[in-house]
Write a protein that holds these residues in place. Structure first.
Motif, mmCIF file in Angstrom:
data_model
loop_
_atom_site.group_PDB
_atom_site.id
_atom_site.type_symbol
_atom_site.label_atom_id
_atom_site.label_comp_id
_atom_site.label_asym_id
_atom_site.label_seq_id
_atom_site.Cartn_x
_atom_site.Cartn_y
_atom_site.Cartn_z
ATOM 1 N N SER A 296 0.838 -1.188 0.000
ATOM 2 C CA SER A 296 0.000 0.000 0.000
ATOM 3 C C SER A 296 0.875 1.241 0.000
ATOM 4 C CB SER A 296 -0.913 -0.001 1.226
ATOM 5 O OG SER A 296 -0.131 0.029 2.405
ATOM 6 N N HIS A 297 0.352 2.306 -0.585
ATOM 7 C CA HIS A 297 1.108 3.549 -0.652
ATOM 8 C C HIS A 297 0.900 4.317 0.641
ATOM 9 C CE1 HIS A 297 2.235 3.160 -4.880
ATOM 10 N NE2 HIS A 297 1.012 2.734 -5.112
ATOM 11 N N ARG A 298 1.845 4.199 1.550
ATOM 12 C CA ARG A 298 1.739 4.887 2.826
ATOM 13 C C ARG A 298 2.772 5.990 2.899
ATOM 14 N NH1 ARG A 298 0.990 -0.273 6.913
ATOM 15 N NH2 ARG A 298 -1.169 -0.724 6.371
ATOM 16 N N PRO A 299 2.466 7.036 3.665
ATOM 17 C CA PRO A 299 3.438 8.130 3.795
ATOM 18 C C PRO A 299 4.732 7.644 4.428
ATOM 19 C CG PRO A 299 1.289 8.739 4.676
ATOM 20 C CD PRO A 299 1.250 7.277 4.412
ATOM 21 N N VAL A 300 5.828 8.282 4.067
ATOM 22 C CA VAL A 300 7.118 7.988 4.673
ATOM 23 C C VAL A 300 7.425 9.107 5.666
ATOM 24 C CG1 VAL A 300 9.564 7.622 4.259
ATOM 25 C CG2 VAL A 300 7.893 6.804 2.602
ATOM 26 N N TYR A 301 7.347 8.791 6.948
ATOM 27 C CA TYR A 301 7.603 9.792 7.991
ATOM 28 C C TYR A 301 8.938 9.459 8.637
ATOM 29 C CZ TYR A 301 2.619 10.791 7.477
ATOM 30 O OH TYR A 301 1.383 11.119 6.983
ATOM 31 N N ARG A 302 9.977 10.147 8.227
ATOM 32 C CA ARG A 302 11.300 9.865 8.756
ATOM 33 C C ARG A 302 11.547 10.672 10.013
ATOM 34 N NH1 ARG A 302 15.995 10.613 4.736
ATOM 35 N NH2 ARG A 302 17.057 9.860 6.602
ATOM 36 N N GLU A 303 12.067 9.997 11.044
ATOM 37 C CA GLU A 303 12.470 10.636 12.287
ATOM 38 C C GLU A 303 11.321 11.393 12.942
ATOM 39 O OE1 GLU A 303 15.968 12.973 11.625
ATOM 40 O OE2 GLU A 303 17.237 11.219 11.309
ATOM 41 N N ALA A 304 10.149 10.796 12.951
ATOM 42 C CA ALA A 304 9.006 11.384 13.649
ATOM 43 C C ALA A 304 8.014 10.279 13.960
ATOM 44 C CB ALA A 304 8.347 12.471 12.804
ATOM 45 N N MET A 305 7.437 10.335 15.156
ATOM 46 C CA MET A 305 6.411 9.364 15.534
ATOM 47 C C MET A 305 5.503 9.985 16.584
ATOM 48 S SD MET A 305 8.760 6.737 17.831
ATOM 49 C CE MET A 305 10.121 6.847 16.668
ATOM 50 N N ILE A 306 4.256 9.553 16.609
ATOM 51 C CA ILE A 306 3.297 10.017 17.595
ATOM 52 C C ILE A 306 3.648 9.406 18.951
ATOM 53 C CG2 ILE A 306 0.861 10.098 18.248
ATOM 54 C CD1 ILE A 306 1.526 11.724 15.749
ATOM 55 N N THR A 307 3.553 10.200 20.012
ATOM 56 C CA THR A 307 3.857 9.702 21.346
ATOM 57 C C THR A 307 2.847 10.281 22.339
ATOM 58 O OG1 THR A 307 5.654 9.349 22.948
ATOM 59 C CG2 THR A 307 5.511 11.533 21.921
ATOM 60 N N GLY A 308 3.080 10.070 23.639
ATOM 61 C CA GLY A 308 2.202 10.628 24.659
ATOM 62 C C GLY A 308 0.806 10.034 24.639
ATOM 63 N N LEU A 309 -0.169 10.833 25.083
ATOM 64 C CA LEU A 309 -1.539 10.348 25.202
ATOM 65 C C LEU A 309 -2.118 9.906 23.863
ATOM 66 C CD1 LEU A 309 -3.022 12.919 27.743
ATOM 67 C CD2 LEU A 309 -2.574 10.493 28.155
ATOM 68 N N ALA A 310 -1.804 10.627 22.786
ATOM 69 C CA ALA A 310 -2.331 10.248 21.476
ATOM 70 C C ALA A 310 -1.840 8.852 21.093
ATOM 71 C CB ALA A 310 -1.917 11.268 20.419
#
Length: 350
Positions: A98-112
């Motif tokens: 599947s064509h998914r975004p490439v998010y380099r050096e970033a990720m969701i953290t904390g409560l979310a």
């Protein structure tokens, strides 16, 4: 114009069919320009009452209504990620991928991130005014709008939840706890992490200690409750292992002493006839993990000099490989006949 409306005519040479629905609705300046949209056109589309809106610096929402939770997540990642490709997808995806975004050096953290991991004690995404995003410490990036930037000297390996990269539970918990002052909320989150089987207490305490959060009284109280609950869960799994895999019944929760001599230490299970002991390794690293491990090692060496075989089992191994741990204990019990008799010890209830 809504999110199904095509981009201006200049973009016709680069259609958006390869993008997912959310990628078609949330695009960066670079992505829009690669599809033929000029800065002037972006400005015009985002005018007051216009069909688009700018969610974050360099990140646009291609419809006028409030963003969905999914759109906010992708907007924050697009804002924080390094070197996202202009199209937002891998240059050469594997066949069938599947064509998914490439998010380099970033990720969701904390409560979310905890909400995405499935925590019921974490708030719904739409109720969060801001979304925590974890990036490398040296990134020059400021918090703005719904994006709250947190930094780490080295990023953990991200996990995937609902199609976006998220921090592992221990790291996400630590980032959430660092911003919470409600002792009840902290206790509920830590408890759910263990009860829900997301991770073991030791992994949580290690992250909290690394973040220097164990000096906060409400965090220490929550950790003490967590460790007690984690041990209770591990003990219950140990009982289950003995019962379900047909091991002989041991004596549970005992202290050993030499006759008229010193205390040898407490054990979670002990088979006196075979001189085999099991101890749950529920160490929680805080200030001096090496010293704590040395204490375990000294105890084990002392017991083994007396002819007692000690099997250490971690809660994680009990959770993920109960059958394998049962085989280890069974092997130790069967091998007892090949060893010299153990020294006589007094067995007392703990």
């Amino acid at each position: 114009m809504n999110h199904n409306t095509p981009l201006p005519q200049a973009a016709a040479a680069r259609p958006l069919r390869h993008l997912s629905e959310v990628q078609r609705r949330v695009l960066t300046t670079a992505q829009l320009r690669s599809h033929g949209v000029s800065p002037a056109e972006m400005h015009e589309q985002c005018r007051s009452g216009g069909p688009w809106q700018q969610l974050l610096p360099g990140v646009y929402l291609l419809h006028p209504g409030p963003p969905t939770s999914e759109e906010r997540l992708h907007a924050v990642l697009l804002y924080a990620a390094r070197e996202v490709t202009a199209s937002g997808v891998p240059a050469q995806p594997e066949p069938g991928q599947s064509h998914r975004p490439v998010y380099r050096e970033a990720m969701i953290t904390g409560l979310a991130a905890l909400t995405l991991h499935g925590f019921t004690s974490a708030p719904p995404l739409l109720s969060l005014d801001r979304i925590d995003v974890l990036v490398p410490r040296l990134r020059r990036l400021r918090s703005t709008g719904c994006a709250h930037v947190l930094r780490a000297a080295s990023l953990p390996a991200p996990e995937e939840a609902t199609g976006v990269p998220v921090a592992p539970v221990p790291r996400a918990l630590t980032d959430a706890v660092s911003q919470l002052t409600d002792a009840g909320a902290v206790r509920r989150l830590l408890s759910e992490a263990v009860r829900g089987g997301h991770c073991e207490p030791a992994a949580i305490v290690r992250e909290l200690n690394n973040a220097k959060l164990l000096s906060r009284p409400h965090v220490v109280d929550a950790v003490d409750s967590l460790l007690a609950e984690g041990r209770a869960i591990a003990e219950d799994r140990l009982y289950t292992m003995v019962r379900e895999f047909g091991l002989p019944d041991p004596v549970w929760n005992v202290d050993l002493r030499l006759p008229g001599g010193p205390h040898l230490g407490g054990l979670d299970a002990y088979w006196p006839e075979q001189a085999v002991a099991v101890e749950l390794d529920t160490r929680a690293p805080r200030q001096d993990e090496d010293a704590l491990w040395s204490e375990y090692a000294r105890k084990r060496e002392h017991l083994e000099r007396l002819g007692i075989t000690v099997v250490y089992i971690t809660p994680k191994k009990l959770r993920d490989g109960m059958e394998q741990q049962a085989a280890v204990v069974r092997t130790a019990l069967m091998a007892s006949g090949d060893r010299d008799p153990a020294a006589y010890v007094v067995v007392l209830p703990r």
